[in-house]
Design a protein around this motif. Structure first.
Motif, PDB file in Angstrom:
ATOM      1  N   VAL A  14      16.818  60.685  60.352  1.00 19.18           N
ATOM      2  CA  VAL A  14      15.855  59.664  59.940  1.00 19.18           C
ATOM      3  C   VAL A  14      16.548  58.556  59.159  1.00 19.18           C
ATOM      4  CG1 VAL A  14      13.701  59.255  58.687  1.00 19.18           C
ATOM      5  CG2 VAL A  14      14.086  61.455  59.818  1.00 19.18           C
ATOM      6  N   GLY A  15      17.458  58.960  58.271  1.00 17.96           N
ATOM      7  CA  GLY A  15      18.117  57.987  57.414  1.00 17.96           C
ATOM      8  C   GLY A  15      18.963  56.984  58.173  1.00 17.96           C
ATOM      9  N   SER A  16      19.703  57.447  59.171  1.00 22.39           N
ATOM     10  CA  SER A  16      20.563  56.533  59.930  1.00 22.39           C
ATOM     11  C   SER A  16      19.743  55.472  60.643  1.00 22.39           C
ATOM     12  CB  SER A  16      21.409  57.317  60.934  1.00 22.39           C
ATOM     13  OG  SER A  16      20.582  58.031  61.844  1.00 22.39           O
ATOM     14  N   MET A  17      18.594  55.862  61.187  1.00 22.72           N
ATOM     15  CA  MET A  17      17.733  54.897  61.855  1.00 22.72           C
ATOM     16  C   MET A  17      17.105  53.933  60.842  1.00 22.72           C
ATOM     17  SD  MET A  17      18.357  55.925  64.836  1.00 22.72           S
ATOM     18  CE  MET A  17      17.278  54.847  65.769  1.00 22.72           C
ATOM     19  N   PHE A  18      16.721  54.484  59.682  1.00 21.39           N
ATOM     20  CA  PHE A  18      16.122  53.623  58.648  1.00 21.39           C
ATOM     21  C   PHE A  18      17.103  52.579  58.145  1.00 21.39           C
ATOM     22  CE2 PHE A  18      15.776  52.716  54.099  1.00 21.39           C
ATOM     23  CZ  PHE A  18      14.543  52.093  54.052  1.00 21.39           C
ATOM     24  N   TRP A  19      18.326  53.011  57.814  1.00 20.25           N
ATOM     25  CA  TRP A  19      19.292  52.059  57.274  1.00 20.25           C
ATOM     26  C   TRP A  19      19.744  51.062  58.337  1.00 20.25           C
ATOM     27  CZ3 TRP A  19      19.181  51.647  52.345  1.00 20.25           C
ATOM     28  CH2 TRP A  19      18.906  52.758  51.544  1.00 20.25           C
ATOM     29  N   GLY A  20      19.790  51.497  59.603  1.00 20.81           N
ATOM     30  CA  GLY A  20      20.070  50.544  60.670  1.00 20.81           C
ATOM     31  C   GLY A  20      18.971  49.513  60.790  1.00 20.81           C
ATOM     32  N   PHE A  21      17.708  49.956  60.657  1.00 18.77           N
ATOM     33  CA  PHE A  21      16.567  49.039  60.689  1.00 18.77           C
ATOM     34  C   PHE A  21      16.632  48.082  59.507  1.00 18.77           C
ATOM     35  CE2 PHE A  21      12.317  48.115  59.024  1.00 18.77           C
ATOM     36  CZ  PHE A  21      11.740  47.446  60.095  1.00 18.77           C
ATOM     37  N   LEU A  22      16.911  48.618  58.315  1.00 22.71           N
ATOM     38  CA  LEU A  22      16.968  47.770  57.120  1.00 22.71           C
ATOM     39  C   LEU A  22      18.096  46.748  57.223  1.00 22.71           C
ATOM     40  CD1 LEU A  22      15.722  47.304  54.305  1.00 22.71           C
ATOM     41  CD2 LEU A  22      17.473  48.841  53.382  1.00 22.71           C
ATOM     42  N   ALA A  23      19.238  47.165  57.783  1.00 25.42           N
ATOM     43  CA  ALA A  23      20.364  46.239  57.944  1.00 25.42           C
ATOM     44  C   ALA A  23      20.007  45.072  58.863  1.00 25.42           C
ATOM     45  CB  ALA A  23      21.580  46.989  58.500  1.00 25.42           C
ATOM     46  N   GLN A  24      19.153  45.324  59.848  1.00 26.55           N
ATOM     47  CA  GLN A  24      18.708  44.246  60.730  1.00 26.55           C
ATOM     48  C   GLN A  24      17.769  43.286  60.017  1.00 26.55           C
ATOM     49  OE1 GLN A  24      17.557  45.565  64.810  1.00 26.55           O
ATOM     50  NE2 GLN A  24      18.176  47.605  64.113  1.00 26.55           N
ATOM     51  N   VAL A  74      24.264  63.342  63.809  1.00 26.49           N
ATOM     52  CA  VAL A  74      23.432  64.242  63.009  1.00 26.49           C
ATOM     53  C   VAL A  74      22.889  65.377  63.860  1.00 26.49           C
ATOM     54  CG1 VAL A  74      21.254  64.407  61.731  1.00 26.49           C
ATOM     55  CG2 VAL A  74      22.810  62.499  61.304  1.00 26.49           C
ATOM     56  N   LEU A  75      22.458  65.055  65.079  1.00 18.37           N
ATOM     57  CA  LEU A  75      21.960  66.098  65.973  1.00 18.37           C
ATOM     58  C   LEU A  75      23.035  67.145  66.246  1.00 18.37           C
ATOM     59  CD1 LEU A  75      19.925  64.015  68.595  1.00 18.37           C
ATOM     60  CD2 LEU A  75      19.024  65.554  66.836  1.00 18.37           C
ATOM     61  N   GLY A  76      24.256  66.690  66.462  1.00 21.52           N
ATOM     62  CA  GLY A  76      25.350  67.635  66.672  1.00 21.52           C
ATOM     63  C   GLY A  76      25.586  68.509  65.461  1.00 21.52           C
ATOM     64  N   SER A  77      25.515  67.892  64.278  1.00 20.57           N
ATOM     65  CA  SER A  77      25.710  68.657  63.048  1.00 20.57           C
ATOM     66  C   SER A  77      24.598  69.673  62.837  1.00 20.57           C
ATOM     67  CB  SER A  77      25.780  67.695  61.852  1.00 20.57           C
ATOM     68  OG  SER A  77      26.861  66.793  61.984  1.00 20.57           O
ATOM     69  N   VAL A  78      23.356  69.260  63.125  1.00 18.73           N
ATOM     70  CA  VAL A  78      22.228  70.185  62.974  1.00 18.73           C
ATOM     71  C   VAL A  78      22.366  71.363  63.922  1.00 18.73           C
ATOM     72  CG1 VAL A  78      19.739  70.435  63.337  1.00 18.73           C
ATOM     73  CG2 VAL A  78      20.623  68.448  62.099  1.00 18.73           C
ATOM     74  N   MET A  79      22.760  71.088  65.158  1.00 21.80           N
ATOM     75  CA  MET A  79      22.903  72.161  66.139  1.00 21.80           C
ATOM     76  C   MET A  79      23.949  73.175  65.703  1.00 21.80           C
ATOM     77  SD  MET A  79      22.632  69.922  69.647  1.00 21.80           S
ATOM     78  CE  MET A  79      22.938  71.331  70.718  1.00 21.80           C
ATOM     79  N   ILE A  80      25.071  72.673  65.162  1.00 14.17           N
ATOM     80  CA  ILE A  80      26.123  73.612  64.775  1.00 14.17           C
ATOM     81  C   ILE A  80      25.758  74.350  63.491  1.00 14.17           C
ATOM     82  CG2 ILE A  80      27.632  72.229  63.265  1.00 14.17           C
ATOM     83  CD1 ILE A  80      29.950  73.220  65.145  1.00 14.17           C
ATOM     84  N   LEU A  81      24.902  73.735  62.655  1.00 13.29           N
ATOM     85  CA  LEU A  81      24.443  74.423  61.451  1.00 13.29           C
ATOM     86  C   LEU A  81      23.464  75.545  61.774  1.00 13.29           C
ATOM     87  CD1 LEU A  81      23.867  71.539  58.875  1.00 13.29           C
ATOM     88  CD2 LEU A  81      25.506  73.404  58.701  1.00 13.29           C
ATOM     89  N   LEU A  82      22.731  75.385  62.875  1.00 15.29           N
ATOM     90  CA  LEU A  82      21.762  76.411  63.240  1.00 15.29           C
ATOM     91  C   LEU A  82      22.428  77.689  63.736  1.00 15.29           C
ATOM     92  CD1 LEU A  82      19.074  74.259  65.083  1.00 15.29           C
ATOM     93  CD2 LEU A  82      18.859  75.345  62.840  1.00 15.29           C
ATOM     94  N   LEU A  83      23.655  77.582  64.218  1.00 11.26           N
ATOM     95  CA  LEU A  83      24.334  78.754  64.771  1.00 11.26           C
ATOM     96  C   LEU A  83      24.465  79.894  63.769  1.00 11.26           C
ATOM     97  CD1 LEU A  83      27.138  77.147  66.975  1.00 11.26           C
ATOM     98  CD2 LEU A  83      25.063  78.306  67.741  1.00 11.26           C
TER      99      LEU A  83
END
Length: 470
Positions: A277-287, A154-163
């Motif tokens: 945020v979502g990836s961390m949340f769903w990873g937490f929920l999966a645990q 996601v960070l990579g996608s955000v960085m390339i979207l900012l360009l």
């Protein structure tokens, strides 16, 4: 409960770093490149849709072959590390040839370099995914690791979207900033691959000795496993859902919802950024509730969030921003959870067969994404052409064409993702079952390691424990 095998965050972050350029490439290929080749390069909508479809179809056999090659690799560098390193220059070259393309190129040029780009991305994606299965061995830790990988992507996608936003008024920002995106990727790929390859350890699991050569029928047996049938089907239809929205995103928000080009970039930025945020949340929920339950919950939430987009009035940024954030938040759980579940199946396969097949198992699910990508671009573009939609800059479309665009973008993905979530009703390979699989694998791996030590010391081979040793 924390596991003794839990990986440190610096190792996980270094390992996941390559997800940044990989995800960025996927975003640009799905959202910006089709419009770049139709609007700037001058190829027709049907030709670009056909090119992406042809390349996807030709590329279908690549991942299984790569998976076989990775599973059979025995080098001092490791099993998957050499492949990750190999994928970098291939991807960089194809990125340059496509992102720096000029008007006048042929359809053959587009198809050729798309094929090479997909090959490079396949090598990077598959080697990282299979490496992750052997790196993280705990059921719950896998949810965390693949969640971090998704977050880095996601960070990579955000960085390339900012360009495009930062370069909108400069020459590099012309034509959606595609050239600037290309240079960003060419710089990021070698840096992240070097970081991953030098810092991340690779655990090559011992295999049971066998004189039998593995053939295609053995790989078909993997695909026909009930767990893999569910995973492959779910990954396929889930890939179709967001894949459809990616291919139609700029058309939908610009022509159907009347947002300006900078506004569409801002909305996409919130959609992608929500995945952090979502990836961390769903990873937490999966645990907490298990991977399969978390995936079913995310599919229902996606249907609700996607439906809200049609309720939001056109050209209303104050409502569209939280709407797109919500869709991105719930969609962020799909890929990491499925990848973590494939790792669990790979453990079960290794317990039963004594062979490492993570590369091929991941190839099976990545192949479904390629099929989904071929269908979404080719079919959706064909439908738009059928209803009379014109993608050219400044074109005026009929209400019927706009309605067809809206139906393709909003409601088709809801149905597809719903089927994906339903595929996991009654899933058996949960935390309890996986813990037993790992217990038996750890015992057998320990016996194999002891046999190797004794053989080295005595010069006499003691053989390996049988595949079903527990």
């Amino acid at each position: 409960m924390a596991s003794a095998n839990r990986l440190s965050f610096p190792v996980v972050a270094a390992f996941g770093s390559t997800a940044a350029p990989i995800a960025a490439i996927g975003l640009v290929m799905g959202v910006y490149l089709p419009r770049f080749f139709t609007g700037h390069i001058g190829l027709s909508l049907g030709a670009v849709g056909a090119a992406f479809g042809i390349v996807r179809l030709l590329d279908l056999a690549v991942d299984p072959l790569l998976g076989m090659g990775m599973d059979r690799t025995r080098l001092k560098l490791g099993r998957y590390r050499p492949w990750l390193i190999l994928g970098a220059p291939v991807t960089m070259l194809a990125t340059y040839m496509l992102f720096m393309a000029s008007p006048g190129i042929s359809l053959g040029y587009l198809i050729t370099w798309l094929l090479i780009l997909y090959l490079g991305v396949s090598i990077l994606t598959l080697s990282q995914a299979a490496w992750g299965a052997s790196l993280a061995t705990d059921y719950h830790d896998r949810s965390r690791v693949y969640g971090v990988i998704q977050a880095v992507g996601v960070l990579g996608s955000v960085m390339i979207l900012l360009l495009p936003l930062f370069l909108a008024k400069t020459p590099m920002g012309a034509h959606g900033g595609v050239a600037a995106m290309g240079w960003f990727l060419i710089a990021a790929i070698p840096l992240t691959v070097a970081l991953c390859a030098t810092i991340t350890p690779e655990r090559v699991a011992p295999e049971v000795e066998s004189q039998e050569r593995i053939g295609l029928k053995d790989y078909w047996a993997l695909l026909s496993r009930p767990e893999m049938i569910r995973l492959v089907f779910a990954d396929f239809v889930i890939a179709l859902g967001p894949g459809t929205t990616a291919a139609l995103y700029l058309f939908f928000f610009h022509d159907a919802r009347h947002y300006t080009a900078p506004q569409t970039s801002i909305l996409l930025l919130f959609y992608i950024g929500a995945g952090l945020v979502g990836s961390m949340f769903w990873g937490f929920l999966a645990q907490r509730i298990g991977k399969h339950r978390a995936l079913m919950a995310s599919s229902v939430a996606y249907a609700v969030a996607q439906s809200m987009l049609m309720i939001i009035p056109p050209a209303t940024m104050s409502l569209a921003i939280p709407g797109m954030f919500g869709v991105g938040f719930v969609a962020a759980g799909f890929v990491p959870i499925v990848r973590a579940m494939v790792a669990d199946v790979a453990d079960e396969v290794r317990l039963e067969t004594g062979k490492e097949r993570a590369g091929l198992l991941y190839a099976l699910v990545t192949t479904t994404q390629k099929i989904g990508g071929a269908i979404t671009v080719t079919v959706s573009y064909a439908v738009l052409q059928f209803v009379g939609y014109n993608p050219a800059e400044g074109a005026v479309n009929t209400p019927e064409a706009i309605r067809g665009l809206e139906l393709c973008y909003v409601f088709a993905p809801i149905i597809l993702v719903f089927f994906g979530g339903a595929a996991f009703i009654g899933w058996k390979l949960d935390a309890g079952r996986h813990a037993e699989v790992r217990r038996q694998l750890d015992i057998r791996d320990g016996l194999a390691a002891e046999a190797d030590l004794l053989a080295t010391a005595s010069g006499v081979s003691l053989g390996r424990p049988p595949a079903n040793q527990a």
